[in-house]
Design a protein around this motif. Structure first.
Motif, PDB file in Angstrom:
ATOM      1  N   LEU A 228      69.526  10.789 107.041  1.00 55.47           N
ATOM      2  CA  LEU A 228      69.394  12.174 106.586  1.00 55.47           C
ATOM      3  C   LEU A 228      68.999  12.261 105.111  1.00 55.47           C
ATOM      4  O   LEU A 228      68.523  13.303 104.666  1.00 55.47           O
TER       5      LEU A 228
ATOM      6  N   ALA B 196      64.397  14.443 108.759  1.00 56.63           N
ATOM      7  CA  ALA B 196      65.498  14.657 109.700  1.00 56.63           C
ATOM      8  C   ALA B 196      66.643  15.402 109.018  1.00 56.63           C
ATOM      9  O   ALA B 196      67.303  16.255 109.617  1.00 56.63           O
TER      10      ALA B 196
ATOM     11  N   ASN C 175      65.770  19.090 108.787  1.00 59.12           N
ATOM     12  CA  ASN C 175      65.960  19.759 110.084  1.00 59.12           C
ATOM     13  C   ASN C 175      67.432  20.053 110.342  1.00 59.12           C
ATOM     14  O   ASN C 175      67.805  21.129 110.820  1.00 59.12           O
TER      15      ASN C 175
END
Length: 492
Positions: free
Chosen positions: A450, A464, A467
């Motif tokens: 992340l 990621a 998101n």
């Protein structure tokens, strides 16, 4: 008839100015007479205003004029005591022996000075106290006014008789308002309240609150208006800056670190309001004068007591040991101020309190050997009923590191949404975490892909991560809307 003539406000002001001018000109007898009459008249006006329930402004103005008259009257007595002693030293007035010990040609009487023997005793007592503490008169009188009390001759005489330091210093002497918090106050608070693992002390002073917090297991972020070189147990130096100009978390729904402090009383209203508006702590404890419960004219006071009231107010039934200002070298005083811990807790919708706060009477002597609640829980305990037969040892289980990571995961992600490079210290300060939790969260984010490390060693969210931040943010926005937070505030 001996009825007291009640003059107008302008007449009282004129009398005070006249008495002050006569005192400065050396006419002590006439200055004393005018000041004494004005004191009695102002006292009568204030008393009458209180009896007919006049506005607080009328009462306060009368008390102020009573105070100014008392200051002039007292200074006259001090000067008269000096004049008598000087005359006696020169043989111009009797020391109490036979009158013939003073020559008729050079002698004069106490009556000619404007004082009798009973008044002389009190005047000398006041004079001696003023010699030891030149600001005694002003401080005693102003302290009475600040606490909503009548500035009386009796109160001033009592302070002079004990020859002690007083409750309140002048503005110049107070400086940055550093009055170290008694350890008794902290032991009581920590026995009754638990905070998040990371606590901010924004008026750290010399560490009187920081040290017991650290001893109880808290990680303390520290700052102050003045750099006193204070360092935490982890070796981190204090921040330096004006708390009233500090900025809190940029996200509306973000929760700032818990705050525990003894704010400068001169700016207590603005201090408390700024903390709630700008920093939005999950919990905040301020040690304040009990008079903070009252008052309706100050907008900041109304904001923190009416619109966002504290959840609990721990009123000390036994006055705390005296908080002398930093650098005080005079005689030590017993406390004459009633104080309390005011504790605010943030609701899910961002507000504070739920109606009038719970008033809890506590005796600090009963909490000096009670273990503090464990950090990290944010709970509070009911006051204890003490007896010789009961065991008061309490234990609150501390959460594991994994539990803390799970608990702070979403909040830390939301904090990263603006994609500014950060490190573990920035994350810790921004979210309000212990160093171990912040480091473990960064490791967890990195393992899950992340965040990624930049060339300067700091981190940024990956695709990621962005998101997931968006997903977590959407969930949080939905929660706020359901809680009744206006859409424009949610989107801010």
């Amino acid at each position: 008839m001996n009825a007291l003539v009640v003059p107008s406000e302008h007449e009282l002001i004129a009398s005070i100015e006249t008495a002050r001018a006569l005192f400065n000109a050396g006419d002590l007898d006439l200055a004393l007479k005018i000041a004494s009459v004005t004191y009695d008249q102002s006292k009568s006006v204030a008393g009458s205003a209180e009896r007919v329930k006049a506005s607080r402004e009328v009462v306060d103005k009368a008390r102020r004029m009573q105070a100014e008259a008392l200051k002039i009257e007292s200074l006259c007595y001090v000067a008269m005591a000096d004049a008598v002693d000087s005359a006696q030293a020169k043989g111009e007035i009797s020391r109490g022996g036979r009158p013939k010990t003073v020559s008729q040609e050079n002698g004069f009487t106490l009556e000619e000075i404007g004082i009798d023997r009973r008044q002389l005793h009190s005047a000398r007592q006041l004079r001696n106290a003023v010699r030891a503490d030149p600001e005694l008169i002003d401080r005693v009188v102003e302290a009475r006014l600040a606490e909503g009390l009548e500035p009386t001759r009796t109160a001033l005489k009592k302070e002079a008789g004990h020859a002690i330091g007083t409750k309140t210093a002048t503005k110049e002497e107070r400086g940055d308002d550093l009055y170290e918090t008694p350890i008794e106050a902290m032991r009581t608070l920590l026995a009754l309240e638990s905070f998040s693992l990371a606590v901010w002390e924004p008026s750290v002073g010399r560490g009187a609150i920081m040290r017991p917090l650290e001893a109880a297991g808290y990680d303390v972020l520290i700052s102050d208006l003045v750099d006193r070189g204070v360092v935490t147990e982890h070796g981190e130096c204090q921040g330096v800056g004006d708390f009233l100009k500090s900025s809190g978390p940029s996200q509306l729904y973000a929760v700032g670190p818990d705050i525990v402090t003894n704010p400068p009383y001169g700016v207590a209203n603005a201090y408390a309001a700024h903390a709630l508006r700008e920093h939005r702590p999950g919990k905040m404890a301020l040690l304040l004068n009990l008079n903070f419960l009252a008052g309706f004219e100050d907008a900041d006071r109304c904001f923190v007591m009416d619109r966002n009231p504290p959840s609990r107010v721990y009123v000390f039934t036994r006055r705390l040991p005296m908080m002398h200002r930093d650098g005080w070298t005079g005689n030590k005083a017993s406390s004459q101020m009633n104080t309390a811990w005011f504790v605010w807790e943030r609701n899910r919708d961002g507000s504070y309190g739920d109606g009038f706060p719970a008033l809890v009477r506590v005796d600090w002597e009963q909490y000096q050997d009670v273990d503090p609640l464990a950090p990290g829980e944010g709970v509070h305990a009911e006051p204890l009923a003490f007896s010789d037969q009961e065991d008061f040892t309490r234990e609150t289980p501390r959460k594991t590191l994994d539990e803390r990571i799970e608990e702070e995961f979403s909040r830390s992600l939301i904090w990263m949404k603006h994609m500014e490079p950060f490190d573990d210290i920035a994350l810790r300060r921004g979210v309000g975490l212990r160093p171990s939790v912040a480091s473990a969260l960064i490791d967890a984010f990195a393992v899950k892909g992340l965040i990624e490390r930049q060339e300067d060693g700091r981190f940024l969210p990956t695709g990621a991560g962005l998101n997931m931040i968006a997903t977590v943010g959407a969930v949080e926005m939905t929660r706020q809307l359901k809680a009744g937070v206006p859409l424009e505030e949610v989107l801010a």
